[in-house]
Scaffold this motif. Structure first.
Motif, PDB file in Angstrom:
ATOM      1  N   CYS A   1      -1.833   3.633 -11.723  1.00  0.00           N
ATOM      2  CA  CYS A   1      -0.891   4.344 -12.600  1.00  0.00           C
ATOM      3  C   CYS A   1      -0.930   5.803 -12.176  1.00  0.00           C
ATOM      4  O   CYS A   1      -2.020   6.386 -12.076  1.00  0.00           O
ATOM      5  CB  CYS A   1      -1.333   4.185 -14.055  1.00  0.00           C
ATOM      6  SG  CYS A   1      -0.553   5.330 -15.211  1.00  0.00           S
TER       7      CYS A   1
ATOM      8  N   CYS B   1       8.471   0.694 -12.563  1.00  0.00           N
ATOM      9  CA  CYS B   1       7.104   1.155 -12.288  1.00  0.00           C
ATOM     10  C   CYS B   1       6.570   0.368 -11.076  1.00  0.00           C
ATOM     11  O   CYS B   1       6.403  -0.852 -11.149  1.00  0.00           O
ATOM     12  CB  CYS B   1       6.210   0.944 -13.499  1.00  0.00           C
ATOM     13  SG  CYS B   1       4.489   1.323 -13.130  1.00  0.00           S
TER      14      CYS B   1
ATOM     15  N   CYS C   1       4.012  10.978 -15.392  1.00  0.00           N
ATOM     16  CA  CYS C   1       4.284   9.616 -14.913  1.00  0.00           C
ATOM     17  C   CYS C   1       5.417   9.683 -13.903  1.00  0.00           C
ATOM     18  O   CYS C   1       6.490  10.219 -14.205  1.00  0.00           O
ATOM     19  CB  CYS C   1       4.677   8.736 -16.099  1.00  0.00           C
ATOM     20  SG  CYS C   1       5.632   7.299 -15.596  1.00  0.00           S
TER      21      CYS C   1
HETATM   22 FE1  SF4 Z   1       1.697   4.597 -15.333  1.00  0.00          FE
HETATM   23 FE2  SF4 Z   1       4.189   5.500 -15.455  1.00  0.00          FE
HETATM   24 FE3  SF4 Z   1       3.731   3.027 -14.602  1.00  0.00          FE
HETATM   25 FE4  SF4 Z   1       3.397   3.647 -17.193  1.00  0.00          FE
HETATM   26  S1  SF4 Z   1       5.308   3.645 -16.042  1.00  0.00           S
HETATM   27  S2  SF4 Z   1       1.993   2.444 -15.931  1.00  0.00           S
HETATM   28  S3  SF4 Z   1       2.601   5.741 -17.016  1.00  0.00           S
HETATM   29  S4  SF4 Z   1       3.078   4.931 -13.590  1.00  0.00           S
END
Ligand code: SF4
Ligand code: 13P
Length: 310
Positions: A86, A266, A173
């Motif tokens: 992440c 993501c 993010c």
């Molecule tokens: Fe991480 Fe952003 Fe993916 Fe959520 S959307 S898991 S905050 S990288």
């Protein structure tokens, strides 16, 4: 194997291994369909704590699986792909974080659940997007708060709690910070009857267009239960699967991609696949392993969050 064969194989393996599949709303539709429980980060931690099966297969990202292991250490916690990290969690490196914290010795450290176990162990209380305002409000106003790692969620919480004494770590993010303001404006102009729903990890230049700001669960509930029929979704479009399941007759619009880049997906969440789930259940690996001393340190601020969230 076709998709149905894969589903059958997963159901068989779940029984054989006495396993449960927990999945986040950002997973591919097929993974959400094969999961036993789907939720946002708070609901997933609450569920992980109560699991009675021997094995938890966590279809999400690493910090979520790690949190499950911290809360329920006797279970074997496995993930489809260990590379599912992440960008927010990666933005807080433990030694830099400890140095930052040491500059403010009288502060309370509130860390978002999107952090590694090392950062949790250095924190006083954890929060998720669904309870961040409540958690910060539980701290007396005269005490300085250090908030990490998301500066956008942090500035939203700072504004909602009307606190001047909140210092923010400089993380973000990569999915939510990449939404194009231009594309959002275009979409709103094209659909003036749509309600705009946004996750608080979006930057202020995007959040200013939102009618409702909240966690993935709040965004889904709002879309499903509101009297309106059309919604612009400013978060990872994985949430639209649950919206369609609960209310198929409404229109859910995701923000168009920028120059061929599926930036609103993501890349970490989407590493998980049905094939990797089958492999993980067959081999009971990759497994989440945590040092016991670290686990116990990281557990306290999570338990504090769960207590405040009751
Ligand atoms: Fe991480 Fe952003 Fe993916 Fe959520 S959307 S898991 S905050 S990288
Ligand atoms: P939720 O807490 O809403 O599930 O969000 C988690 C997350 O990673 C958002 O990017």
């Amino acid at each position: 194997m076709n998709k149905q064969d894969k589903f059958n194989r997963i159901h068989h393996l779940k029984k054989e291994k006495n396993a449960i599949i927990l999945a986040h709303f950002y997973q591919d539709d097929d993974i959400q369909d094969v999961a036993d429980f789907i939720g946002d980060s708070l609901a997933l931690s609450q569920k992980a704590q109560q699991v009675t099966e021997d094995v938890i297969l966590f279809a999400g990202v690493n910090f979520m699986a790690e949190t499950a292991k911290i809360l329920n250490p006797t279970k074997t916690v496995i993930v489809p792909d260990l590379a599912a990290g992440c960008s927010l969690a990666d933005s807080a490196e433990p030694s830099a974080f400890a140095q930052w914290k040491s500059n403010y010795p009288d502060s309370v450290v509130v860390s978002y659940i999107n952090t590694t176990a090392e950062i949790k162990a250095l924190s006083d209380v954890i929060c998720t997007s669904s309870n961040a305002v409540k958690i910060v409000n539980s701290i007396p106003k005269n005490i300085q708060v250090l908030f990490a790692p998301d500066r956008f969620l942090g500035s939203y919480v700072k504004q909602q709690t009307e606190r001047d004494n909140m210092i923010l770590w400089d993380g973000s993010c990569q999915v939510h910070e990449t939404f194009s303001e231009e594309k959002v404006i275009e979409l709103i102009e094209k659909h003036p009857d749509a309600i705009v729903l946004a996750h608080p990890e979006c930057p202020p230049n995007i959040l200013k267009y939102a009618n409702v700001i909240g966690s993935t669960t709040k965004i889904i509930q709002e879309a499903v239960n509101s009297l309106h029929n059309k919604f612009i979704i400013l978060t990872e479009p994985g949430v639209i699967h649950e919206m369609k399941k609960q209310n198929p007759n409404k229109t859910y619009l995701e923000v168009p991609n920028i120059d061929g880049c599926s930036c609103n997906h993501c890349p970490y969440m989407r590493l998980n696949t049905l094939d990797k789930i089958i492999n993980a259940l067959e081999t009971l690996s990759p497994v989440v392993v945590l040092d016991e001393e670290l686990r116990l340190k990281a557990l306290q601020p999570i338990l504090k969050m769960l207590e405040i969230s009751k």
